[in-house]
Enzyme design. Structure first.
Site, PDB file in Angstrom:
ATOM      1  N   LEU A 192      12.470  60.605  49.706  1.00  8.62           N
ATOM      2  CA  LEU A 192      12.900  59.637  50.405  1.00  8.62           C
ATOM      3  C   LEU A 192      11.814  59.735  51.893  1.00  8.62           C
ATOM      4  CD1 LEU A 192      14.670  57.305  49.964  1.00  8.62           C
ATOM      5  CD2 LEU A 192      16.902  58.947  51.129  1.00  8.62           C
ATOM      6  N   ASP A 193      11.338  58.883  52.059  1.00 10.78           N
ATOM      7  CA  ASP A 193      10.391  58.939  52.940  1.00 10.78           C
ATOM      8  C   ASP A 193      11.111  59.142  54.156  1.00 10.78           C
ATOM      9  OD1 ASP A 193       8.725  58.382  52.437  1.00 10.78           O
ATOM     10  OD2 ASP A 193       8.603  56.180  52.593  1.00 10.78           O
ATOM     11  N   ILE A 194      10.375  59.770  55.326  1.00  6.24           N
ATOM     12  CA  ILE A 194      11.784  60.226  56.611  1.00  6.24           C
ATOM     13  C   ILE A 194      12.250  59.368  57.640  1.00  6.24           C
ATOM     14  CG2 ILE A 194       9.652  59.577  58.049  1.00  6.24           C
ATOM     15  CD1 ILE A 194      10.436  62.734  59.827  1.00  6.24           C
TER      16      ILE A 194
END
Length: 248
Positions: free
Chosen positions: A120-122
């Protein structure tokens, strides 16, 4: 003529374990092929041969935990990078959801080999799964997985007027990325500025790139479901155990 396959690969195909677990068990003498203990790594078997594992292996596997975390913005899914904190740093007793129904007791040893099953992207928030169980990891990120992931995406249209219906249909099917067509997705409006995306794949920054292709700017992105497991009321920055009755 039937070909020999690596024992660890065959065990993974049968859903007995992950390949890494299989190699561990083989080395410990916990795996039998047609009743005979096989303890040599790299051993091969024929697809019709019967593979069984000792009770110790099943007992060890049952102790492995899977946790759900509501990842806040600014945390990375996996290893620490560029000074950012990995999500696993949030898995501690004081961050456990007070309403977690699981009877499981937290112990720091559960952090060993606890890895994210997917990313899950930053700058994205929401449901992230971390697991010690190779079977869960294979289910969620294995080569043949078709587990749905649902996201709520707040967007802003960067062109005049509203997003055309034809572009909404493109988001569902017809876009290409990295030289390949994307799998069909379910994309629908939730309200005037929020879309629901349901995907069966997870290319890097896929939703943001899809939106960019049709003139949408992503303002916020939250994952709310993986398979049958929902984020629900889990508060931001807190975690809970996957319940025994929950399956992806």
């Amino acid at each position: 003529m039937t070909e020999l396959v690596r024992l660890s690969k065959r065990m993974s195909e049968l859903g007995l374990s992950s390949r890494r677990e299989a190699d561990e068990w083989i080395a410990r003498g916990w795996v039998r092929v047609d009743g005979q203990v096989i303890s040599e790594l790299g051993s091969k078997v024929l697809p019709h041969q019967k593979i069984t594992v000792e009770r110790q292996a099943a007992a060890e596997q049952s102790k492995r935990v899977t946790v759900l975390i509501n990842k806040p913005m600014g945390y990375v899914s996996g290893q620490a990078e560029d000074g950012y904190t990995p999500a696993i740093a949030l898995i501690k007793a004081e961050n456990r959801w007070a309403d977690d129904p699981s009877p499981e007791t937290f112990h720091p040893t559960q952090l060993r080999s606890l890895v994210p099953a997917g990313r899950l992207d930053i700058d994205s928030v929401g449901l992230l799964i971390l697991t010690q169980d190779g079977r869960v990891a294979k289910t969620l990120i294995g080569q043949d997985t078709a587990i749905e992931k649902e996201y709520l995406v707040r967007v802003q249209y960067t062109k005049e007027g509203k997003l055309p219906e034809s572009d909404l249909k493109k988001l569902c099917f017809g876009l290409w990325m990295d030289g390949k067509p994307l799998l069909a997705a379910k994309v629908r409006w939730q309200n005037d500025d929020q879309l629901s995306f349901t995907l069966k794949e997870g290319k890097k920054r896929q939703i943001r790139r899809m939106c960019d292709m049709v003139g949408l700017k992503v303002i916020g992105l939250k994952r709310v479901r993986i398979g049958k497991v929902k984020l629900g009321d889990l508060p931001v920055g807190q975690w809970r155990y996957l319940r025994p009755d929950e399956q992806f």
